[in-house]
Motif scaffolding. Structure first.
Motif, short mmCIF file in Angstrom:
data_model
loop_
_atom_site.label_atom_id
_atom_site.label_comp_id
_atom_site.label_asym_id
_atom_site.label_seq_id
_atom_site.Cartn_x
_atom_site.Cartn_y
_atom_site.Cartn_z
N GLU A 232 0.87 -1.17 0.00
CA GLU A 232 0.00 0.00 0.00
C GLU A 232 0.90 1.22 0.00
O GLU A 232 1.56 1.50 0.99
CB GLU A 232 -0.93 0.02 1.22
N GLU A 233 0.96 1.92 -1.13
CA GLU A 233 1.93 3.00 -1.29
C GLU A 233 1.25 4.26 -1.80
O GLU A 233 0.44 4.22 -2.71
CB GLU A 233 3.01 2.59 -2.30
N GLU A 234 1.62 5.38 -1.19
CA GLU A 234 1.22 6.69 -1.68
C GLU A 234 2.30 7.16 -2.64
O GLU A 234 3.32 7.74 -2.24
CB GLU A 234 1.05 7.68 -0.52
N ALA A 235 2.12 6.88 -3.92
CA ALA A 235 3.15 7.17 -4.91
C ALA A 235 2.62 7.99 -6.07
O ALA A 235 3.18 7.97 -7.16
CB ALA A 235 3.75 5.85 -5.43
N GLY A 236 1.52 8.70 -5.84
CA GLY A 236 0.92 9.46 -6.93
C GLY A 236 0.47 8.54 -8.05
O GLY A 236 -0.08 7.47 -7.80
N PHE A 237 0.74 8.93 -9.28
CA PHE A 237 0.32 8.14 -10.43
C PHE A 237 1.47 7.30 -11.00
O PHE A 237 1.40 6.84 -12.14
CB PHE A 237 -0.26 9.05 -11.51
N ASP A 238 2.49 7.07 -10.19
CA ASP A 238 3.61 6.21 -10.60
C ASP A 238 3.19 4.75 -10.39
O ASP A 238 3.10 4.28 -9.27
CB ASP A 238 4.84 6.53 -9.77
N ASP A 239 2.94 4.05 -11.49
CA ASP A 239 2.48 2.66 -11.39
C ASP A 239 3.57 1.66 -11.78
O ASP A 239 3.26 0.51 -12.12
CB ASP A 239 1.24 2.44 -12.25
N ARG A 240 4.83 2.05 -11.68
CA ARG A 240 5.91 1.15 -12.07
C ARG A 240 6.26 0.19 -10.93
O ARG A 240 6.30 0.58 -9.77
CB ARG A 240 7.16 1.96 -12.44
N PRO A 241 6.53 -1.09 -11.25
CA PRO A 241 7.02 -2.02 -10.24
C PRO A 241 8.39 -1.58 -9.73
O PRO A 241 9.19 -1.01 -10.48
CB PRO A 241 7.14 -3.35 -10.99
N ALA A 270 2.11 -4.26 -10.71
CA ALA A 270 1.90 -3.02 -9.97
C ALA A 270 0.78 -2.24 -10.62
O ALA A 270 0.61 -2.28 -11.84
CB ALA A 270 3.17 -2.18 -9.93
N GLY A 271 0.01 -1.54 -9.81
CA GLY A 271 -1.09 -0.75 -10.35
C GLY A 271 -1.64 0.19 -9.30
O GLY A 271 -1.17 0.21 -8.15
N LEU A 272 -2.65 0.95 -9.69
CA LEU A 272 -3.18 2.02 -8.84
C LEU A 272 -4.65 1.76 -8.52
O LEU A 272 -5.48 1.66 -9.42
CB LEU A 272 -3.04 3.37 -9.55
N ARG A 273 -4.95 1.67 -7.24
CA ARG A 273 -6.32 1.50 -6.80
C ARG A 273 -6.95 2.86 -6.51
O ARG A 273 -6.28 3.75 -5.98
CB ARG A 273 -6.37 0.66 -5.53
N PRO A 274 -8.24 3.03 -6.78
CA PRO A 274 -8.90 4.30 -6.44
C PRO A 274 -9.36 4.30 -4.98
O PRO A 274 -10.21 3.50 -4.59
CB PRO A 274 -10.09 4.33 -7.39
N LEU A 275 -8.79 5.20 -4.18
CA LEU A 275 -9.11 5.26 -2.75
C LEU A 275 -9.76 6.60 -2.44
O LEU A 275 -9.22 7.66 -2.77
CB LEU A 275 -7.83 5.10 -1.93
N SER A 276 -10.91 6.56 -1.80
CA SER A 276 -11.58 7.80 -1.43
C SER A 276 -10.93 8.41 -0.20
O SER A 276 -10.18 7.75 0.53
CB SER A 276 -13.07 7.55 -1.16
N SER A 277 -11.24 9.67 0.07
CA SER A 277 -10.59 10.37 1.19
C SER A 277 -10.98 9.80 2.55
O SER A 277 -10.24 9.95 3.52
CB SER A 277 -10.92 11.86 1.13
#
Length: 342
Positions: A232-241, A270-277
């Motif tokens: 679980e990473e706060e990495a913006g829109f960087d979806d690279r492994p 690796a990918g990006l999940r949509p998380l609400s506030s």
């Protein structure tokens, strides 16, 4: 493309035991979606012709420290009466009797009678194929915004032309935040990066879906490979492994089952999940724009909650309401105070 977002890399775990018990409504939503999935998956596979790699086994949610052990015991106690009778807390020794390869670090585990797992990309493709077989059309076009008239949606503005329609469902994953300017309403969704690996391991198959308390899974998939994750990473829109992500995943998996040191990594996702506030899904009508609906912000439970989310949206559009729990998940909870008269 279909399934090119979070569903391309998601684990596809349908587990009711996930982290702290946040609210009775959220637990009810998860439980209802699990029941829907078990009813829907066989028919969906037949209608689409897609092998979903569905695997149903008992689950072991393991604790590697006292904090997780306490949290899991509280989580088991928070279930409804029927589920509480079905679920059972095990000591570390009792858990190792069921799965002798578990590490001595495992202090205890919650035994769940049944959990399911599917291949998330195949599930998404199956939904599309089944919808097409029932007369739906799939258009892959660049969308620039919504067309509205007197507070109501009348269509979708495409890069070339318009598509007329009385209802629009925005299920755009991490990209949904860009729709704020279309909707004139906040959509507080951000990316939560997740990384996982798939392993080839020659040992005996797992008899249980294994997971941690707040994160971590070890699942023997329907294609014979082991899936381990997820970060679980706060990495913006960087979806690279990354190597750091791979190391974190393997370290957790090997702390649960040391024999996996002999396994071979064959895929790193690796990918990006949509998380609400606020961590809860955003489902339902958008205030102030009739005919506009949101279905996003599901975090790590998108595949799991896809069944119940689809049912809720269908109920709202076709019937004007739903009997399913919805109030805590409505988009209106993010309305500015001025819009609420505050």
């Amino acid at each position: 493309a279909i399934g090119s977002g979070a569903s391309a890399h998601a684990t596809g775990s349908l587990s009711n035991v996930y982290g702290p018990a946040t609210s009775s409504e959220y637990l009810a939503l998860i439980g209802h979606s699990s029941a829907m999935a078990l009813e829907t998956l066989p028919a969906l596979q037949e209608a689409s012709g897609v092998d979903l790699l569905h695997v149903s086994r008992p689950g072991l949610r393991v604790a590697l420290n006292q904090a997780d052990a306490q949290g899991l015991q509280q989580r088991v106690a928070a279930q409804g009466s029927a589920e509480r009778e079905a679920m059972k807390w095990l000591s570390g020794e009792e858990a190792r009797r069921l799965e002798p390869r578990l590490s001595p670090q495992v202090l205890g585990a919650a035994l769940v009678p049944r959990e399911s797992q599917v291949d998330s990309y195949r599930l998404t493709l199956a939904f599309v194929r089944a919808a097409e077989s029932h007369g739906s059309e799939v258009w892959q076009r660049e969308v620039l915004g919504l067309v509205e008239q007197q507070g109501r949606v009348t269509g979708v503005q495409l890069a070339r032309g318009q598509l007329s329609c009385p209802n629009v469902v925005l299920a755009m994953g991490v990209a949904t935040a860009q729709a704020e300017r279309w909707l004139h309403h906040p959509v507080p969704v951000r990316p939560l990066k997740g990384q996982s690996v798939r392993l080839d391991y020659s040992g005996p198959p797992l008899g249980y879906h294994i997971g941690g308390f707040a994160k971590g899974h070890l699942i023997h998939r329907g294609d014979g490979r082991f899936s381990a994750g997820s970060t679980e990473e706060e990495a913006g829109f960087d979806d690279r492994p990354t190597e750091a992500g791979r190391h974190e995943v393997l370290e957790w998996a090997q702390s649960v089952m040391p024999c996996l040191q002999e396994a071979r990594v064959v895929q790193h996702l690796a990918g990006l999940r949509p998380l609400s506030s606020d961590g809860l899904p955003i489902i339902g009508p958008v205030p102030g724009l009739q005919g506009a609906y949101l279905a996003t912000g599901h975090g790590r439970k998108g595949i799991h909650l896809s069944f119940v989310t689809g049912q809720i949206i269908a109920d709202l559009i076709l019937r004007g309401g739903t009997s399913l729990p919805l109030a805590p998940f409505l988009p209106g909870r993010f309305a500015p105070a001025s819009a609420l008269g505050g």
